[in-house]
Design a protein around this motif. Sequence first.
Motif, PDB file in Angstrom:
ATOM      1  N   SER A   5       0.822  -1.206   0.000  1.00 42.66           N
ATOM      2  CA  SER A   5       0.000   0.000   0.000  1.00 42.66           C
ATOM      3  C   SER A   5       0.864   1.267   0.000  1.00 42.66           C
ATOM      4  O   SER A   5       1.793   1.392   0.800  1.00 42.66           O
ATOM      5  CB  SER A   5      -0.915  -0.004   1.220  1.00 42.66           C
ATOM      6  N   GLY A   6       0.541   2.186  -0.901  1.00 37.84           N
ATOM      7  CA  GLY A   6       1.263   3.447  -0.985  1.00 37.84           C
ATOM      8  C   GLY A   6       2.561   3.350  -1.747  1.00 37.84           C
ATOM      9  O   GLY A   6       3.287   4.360  -1.879  1.00 37.84           O
ATOM     10  N   ARG A   7       2.883   2.178  -2.285  1.00 41.30           N
ATOM     11  CA  ARG A   7       4.125   1.984  -3.039  1.00 41.30           C
ATOM     12  C   ARG A   7       3.805   1.567  -4.473  1.00 41.30           C
ATOM     13  O   ARG A   7       2.666   1.229  -4.793  1.00 41.30           O
ATOM     14  CB  ARG A   7       5.013   0.941  -2.347  1.00 41.30           C
ATOM     15  N   THR A   8       4.829   1.575  -5.316  1.00 45.78           N
ATOM     16  CA  THR A   8       4.617   1.308  -6.738  1.00 45.78           C
ATOM     17  C   THR A   8       5.594   0.250  -7.250  1.00 45.78           C
ATOM     18  O   THR A   8       6.696   0.084  -6.727  1.00 45.78           O
ATOM     19  CB  THR A   8       4.811   2.584  -7.581  1.00 45.78           C
ATOM     20  N   VAL A   9       5.143  -0.475  -8.290  1.00 43.74           N
ATOM     21  CA  VAL A   9       6.001  -1.409  -9.015  1.00 43.74           C
ATOM     22  C   VAL A   9       5.896  -1.068 -10.492  1.00 43.74           C
ATOM     23  O   VAL A   9       4.812  -0.789 -11.005  1.00 43.74           O
ATOM     24  CB  VAL A   9       5.598  -2.871  -8.740  1.00 43.74           C
ATOM     25  N   LEU A  10       7.036  -1.067 -11.161  1.00 38.24           N
ATOM     26  CA  LEU A  10       7.107  -0.702 -12.578  1.00 38.24           C
ATOM     27  C   LEU A  10       7.386  -1.936 -13.425  1.00 38.24           C
ATOM     28  O   LEU A  10       8.297  -2.714 -13.136  1.00 38.24           O
ATOM     29  CB  LEU A  10       8.222   0.332 -12.791  1.00 38.24           C
ATOM     30  N   GLY A  11       6.574  -2.120 -14.468  1.00 40.71           N
ATOM     31  CA  GLY A  11       6.816  -3.154 -15.466  1.00 40.71           C
ATOM     32  C   GLY A  11       6.812  -2.525 -16.839  1.00 40.71           C
ATOM     33  O   GLY A  11       6.417  -1.362 -17.008  1.00 40.71           O
ATOM     34  N   PRO A  18       4.554  -4.997 -23.484  1.00 39.26           N
ATOM     35  CA  PRO A  18       4.040  -6.313 -23.119  1.00 39.26           C
ATOM     36  C   PRO A  18       5.094  -7.129 -22.380  1.00 39.26           C
ATOM     37  O   PRO A  18       6.227  -7.279 -22.841  1.00 39.26           O
ATOM     38  CB  PRO A  18       3.706  -6.942 -24.471  1.00 39.26           C
ATOM     39  N   THR A  19       4.703  -7.663 -21.249  1.00 36.84           N
ATOM     40  CA  THR A  19       5.575  -8.496 -20.441  1.00 36.84           C
ATOM     41  C   THR A  19       4.703  -9.480 -19.679  1.00 36.84           C
ATOM     42  O   THR A  19       3.501  -9.602 -19.970  1.00 36.84           O
ATOM     43  CB  THR A  19       6.459  -7.630 -19.514  1.00 36.84           C
ATOM     44  N   TYR A  20       5.255 -10.176 -18.729  1.00 36.14           N
ATOM     45  CA  TYR A  20       4.532 -11.230 -18.026  1.00 36.14           C
ATOM     46  C   TYR A  20       3.255 -10.667 -17.404  1.00 36.14           C
ATOM     47  O   TYR A  20       3.297  -9.723 -16.606  1.00 36.14           O
ATOM     48  CB  TYR A  20       5.442 -11.823 -16.961  1.00 36.14           C
ATOM     49  N   SER A  21       2.133 -11.289 -17.750  1.00 30.61           N
ATOM     50  CA  SER A  21       0.834 -10.734 -17.357  1.00 30.61           C
ATOM     51  C   SER A  21       0.538 -10.866 -15.867  1.00 30.61           C
ATOM     52  O   SER A  21      -0.408 -10.252 -15.370  1.00 30.61           O
ATOM     53  CB  SER A  21      -0.288 -11.407 -18.156  1.00 30.61           C
ATOM     54  N   MET A  22       1.333 -11.644 -15.139  1.00 28.88           N
ATOM     55  CA  MET A  22       1.108 -11.763 -13.703  1.00 28.88           C
ATOM     56  C   MET A  22       1.611 -10.552 -12.927  1.00 28.88           C
ATOM     57  O   MET A  22       1.188 -10.345 -11.779  1.00 28.88           O
ATOM     58  CB  MET A  22       1.798 -13.024 -13.151  1.00 28.88           C
ATOM     59  N   TYR A  23       2.497  -9.754 -13.483  1.00 27.18           N
ATOM     60  CA  TYR A  23       3.059  -8.631 -12.725  1.00 27.18           C
ATOM     61  C   TYR A  23       1.969  -7.685 -12.201  1.00 27.18           C
ATOM     62  O   TYR A  23       1.945  -7.385 -11.001  1.00 27.18           O
ATOM     63  CB  TYR A  23       4.081  -7.861 -13.558  1.00 27.18           C
ATOM     64  N   PRO A  24       1.057  -7.197 -13.046  1.00 30.32           N
ATOM     65  CA  PRO A  24       0.008  -6.323 -12.495  1.00 30.32           C
ATOM     66  C   PRO A  24      -0.933  -7.045 -11.542  1.00 30.32           C
ATOM     67  O   PRO A  24      -1.458  -6.431 -10.607  1.00 30.32           O
ATOM     68  CB  PRO A  24      -0.728  -5.815 -13.745  1.00 30.32           C
ATOM     69  N   LEU A  25      -1.155  -8.338 -11.741  1.00 31.58           N
ATOM     70  CA  LEU A  25      -2.020  -9.088 -10.832  1.00 31.58           C
ATOM     71  C   LEU A  25      -1.359  -9.263  -9.472  1.00 31.58           C
ATOM     72  O   LEU A  25      -2.019  -9.160  -8.433  1.00 31.58           O
ATOM     73  CB  LEU A  25      -2.358 -10.445 -11.436  1.00 31.58           C
ATOM     74  N   LEU A  26      -0.065  -9.520  -9.466  1.00 33.25           N
ATOM     75  CA  LEU A  26       0.658  -9.601  -8.199  1.00 33.25           C
ATOM     76  C   LEU A  26       0.648  -8.253  -7.490  1.00 33.25           C
ATOM     77  O   LEU A  26       0.524  -8.183  -6.264  1.00 33.25           O
ATOM     78  CB  LEU A  26       2.093 -10.059  -8.448  1.00 33.25           C
ATOM     79  N   ALA A  27       0.775  -7.189  -8.269  1.00 35.67           N
ATOM     80  CA  ALA A  27       0.703  -5.851  -7.681  1.00 35.67           C
ATOM     81  C   ALA A  27      -0.662  -5.618  -7.052  1.00 35.67           C
ATOM     82  O   ALA A  27      -0.774  -5.160  -5.908  1.00 35.67           O
ATOM     83  CB  ALA A  27       0.990  -4.797  -8.752  1.00 35.67           C
ATOM     84  N   SER A  28      -1.712  -5.972  -7.777  1.00 32.82           N
ATOM     85  CA  SER A  28      -3.066  -5.782  -7.262  1.00 32.82           C
ATOM     86  C   SER A  28      -3.281  -6.584  -5.988  1.00 32.82           C
ATOM     87  O   SER A  28      -3.844  -6.085  -5.002  1.00 32.82           O
ATOM     88  CB  SER A  28      -4.083  -6.202  -8.335  1.00 32.82           C
ATOM     89  N   GLY A  29      -2.826  -7.835  -5.981  1.00 39.45           N
ATOM     90  CA  GLY A  29      -3.027  -8.687  -4.821  1.00 39.45           C
ATOM     91  C   GLY A  29      -2.297  -8.217  -3.578  1.00 39.45           C
ATOM     92  O   GLY A  29      -2.699  -8.548  -2.457  1.00 39.45           O
ATOM     93  N   THR A  30      -1.231  -7.443  -3.765  1.00 39.17           N
ATOM     94  CA  THR A  30      -0.469  -6.928  -2.619  1.00 39.17           C
ATOM     95  C   THR A  30      -0.769  -5.457  -2.345  1.00 39.17           C
ATOM     96  O   THR A  30      -0.074  -4.821  -1.543  1.00 39.17           O
ATOM     97  CB  THR A  30       1.044  -7.103  -2.864  1.00 39.17           C
ATOM     98  N   GLY A  31      -1.779  -4.913  -3.001  1.00 35.81           N
ATOM     99  CA  GLY A  31      -2.146  -3.522  -2.767  1.00 35.81           C
ATOM    100  C   GLY A  31      -1.144  -2.529  -3.295  1.00 35.81           C
ATOM    101  O   GLY A  31      -1.060  -1.391  -2.819  1.00 35.81           O
ATOM    102  N   THR A  32      -0.376  -2.929  -4.299  1.00 33.15           N
ATOM    103  CA  THR A  32       0.665  -2.080  -4.878  1.00 33.15           C
ATOM    104  C   THR A  32       0.160  -1.438  -6.169  1.00 33.15           C
ATOM    105  O   THR A  32      -0.480  -2.105  -6.987  1.00 33.15           O
ATOM    106  CB  THR A  32       1.926  -2.908  -5.199  1.00 33.15           C
ATOM    107  N   VAL A  76      11.019  -2.694  -9.568  1.00 35.57           N
ATOM    108  CA  VAL A  76      10.890  -2.749 -11.025  1.00 35.57           C
ATOM    109  C   VAL A  76      11.100  -4.187 -11.472  1.00 35.57           C
ATOM    110  O   VAL A  76      11.984  -4.889 -10.972  1.00 35.57           O
ATOM    111  CB  VAL A  76      11.878  -1.795 -11.733  1.00 35.57           C
ATOM    112  N   PHE A  77      10.248  -4.650 -12.385  1.00 30.78           N
ATOM    113  CA  PHE A  77      10.370  -5.985 -12.957  1.00 30.78           C
ATOM    114  C   PHE A  77      10.986  -5.890 -14.348  1.00 30.78           C
ATOM    115  O   PHE A  77      10.468  -5.189 -15.227  1.00 30.78           O
ATOM    116  CB  PHE A  77       9.000  -6.660 -13.084  1.00 30.78           C
TER     117      PHE A  77
END
Length: 384
Positions: free
Chosen positions: A120-126, A129-143, A173-174
Motif C-alpha cells: 500500500s502506498g508503493r509502486t512497481v514498474l513493469g 508487453p511483459t509477463y501478465s502476472m506482474y500487475p495481478l501480483l501488484a493488485s493482490g499486494t495492494g501495490t 521494477v520488474f
Amino acid sequence: MNSQTSSGQPSRERIERLDRLPVREDLRGKHPYGAPQLDVPILLNVNENTHGVPADARKAILQAVEDSLMDLNRYPDREFTELRRALAAYLGHGLSAENIWAGNGSNEVLQQILQAFAGSGRTVLGFPPTYSMYPLLASGTGTAYLSGQRSADFTLTADSAAEQVRRLSPHVVFLCSPNNPTGTALGLDVVKAVYSAGEASQTVVVVDEAYAEFAHDGAPSALSLLPGRERLIVTRTMSKAFALAGARLGYLAAAEEISDALRLVRLPYHLSAITQATAVAALRNSDSLLANVEAIKVQRDRIVQELQRLGLDPAPSDSNFVFFGGLNDPQAVWAGLLAAGVLVRDVGIAGHLRVTAGTEAETSAFLAELARLLGRQNPAVVLE
C-alpha cells in the motif's frame, strides 16, 4: 450449476454473485490469471516443457518422495536448507545457500518480494508487453502498478529504461529476460542502467529469468551482476527447463539480506517436505532433466525459420517459445489451430500469437496446420 467458462474465467452469474461480496474495492472488476486449459492433443500455449520428466529422474524423485513420507507427521525444514544448498551449487557464480530463497513457483517468490518491498502506498514498474502476472501480483499486494514504455518493436533500451526509473521512482521494477511474451533477452547494460537509475529511490530491481536455460549460447545472466548490488534480485524457476511445472518450485538469488526480508512475510513452513524432496532430487539429476533443453532450442529456432518462410514476423527468441506477428486475423488463426487440435496462446496483441516450442512432432503439426490456414506451402516438407 453455473460456474466457470471454458477459459477458466467465472461465468456472468458468478461475477454478479462475487460483486455482492464485500471484497476490497481495488479488486472489483479484476480478472484472475488464466490461460485456457483445454483437452486437445497438442498443448503449446503455456510454455511448458513438452518432453516430460525422464525415467531416471522420475525414479530418483519417487524415491526421494517416498523417503520424505517417513517424517510427514512433522513440519518440514522451515529454512529448506538442503534445497538452498543444491540451488546455489546449480547456479554457481560463487553463490551460497544464504543467497538463495525459494517458494511454490516463481509467482510466490515474486509475491513475497512485493509483500516485503512494495504494498500500500508503493509502486512497481513493469514494461508491457511483459509477463501478465506482474500487475495481478501488484493488485493482490495492494501495490500500484506503473506501465512503462517499450519501443515499437517491443525492445527496451538501457537509456529508455533508466530514464523511466528516474522519472517514476518505483519501489520495485520488474525486468523480464527473456521477456514473456516476446522471448527477447535484455542486455546486461539495461539491468545495470536500471539499477543505477534507482539509486536515489532505493528501487529493488527484479530480473525475472524464468527461461534463462533456453537462451542462446553466450547469453549473459544477471547473476553475474549480483556482487555489490544489494537491491538486485534474480528469479528463476524449475517449471520450464526442468520440466517440473506441476511441482511448483521457483527461487531467487540475491544478497543475503533479501532472504531476511522475505522471512518477514512468508507463511510458516511454506515449502512442503514433498516439494523440497522433489526439487533436491531433480537438482541431483539435472543433467538428465536438462538434456531436452537443446532439443527444444532446435525446435524453437526451426519455428522462427519456418515462420519467416511463411512470410510472418517472428521475434528473436532466447526462450522456449516464439512470439510472431504479421497475422491479419490472429483470433481466426488461433481458432483454426484449436480446431485442428493445436492450442497456442493469444496474448491480446494485435496481429500476434505465441507458440511454445514442443517436440519435433508437435512442432511439425503446428507448422503444417498454420501453413494450411494461411493457404501457403507446408514448410514441414520444404526444409532444406
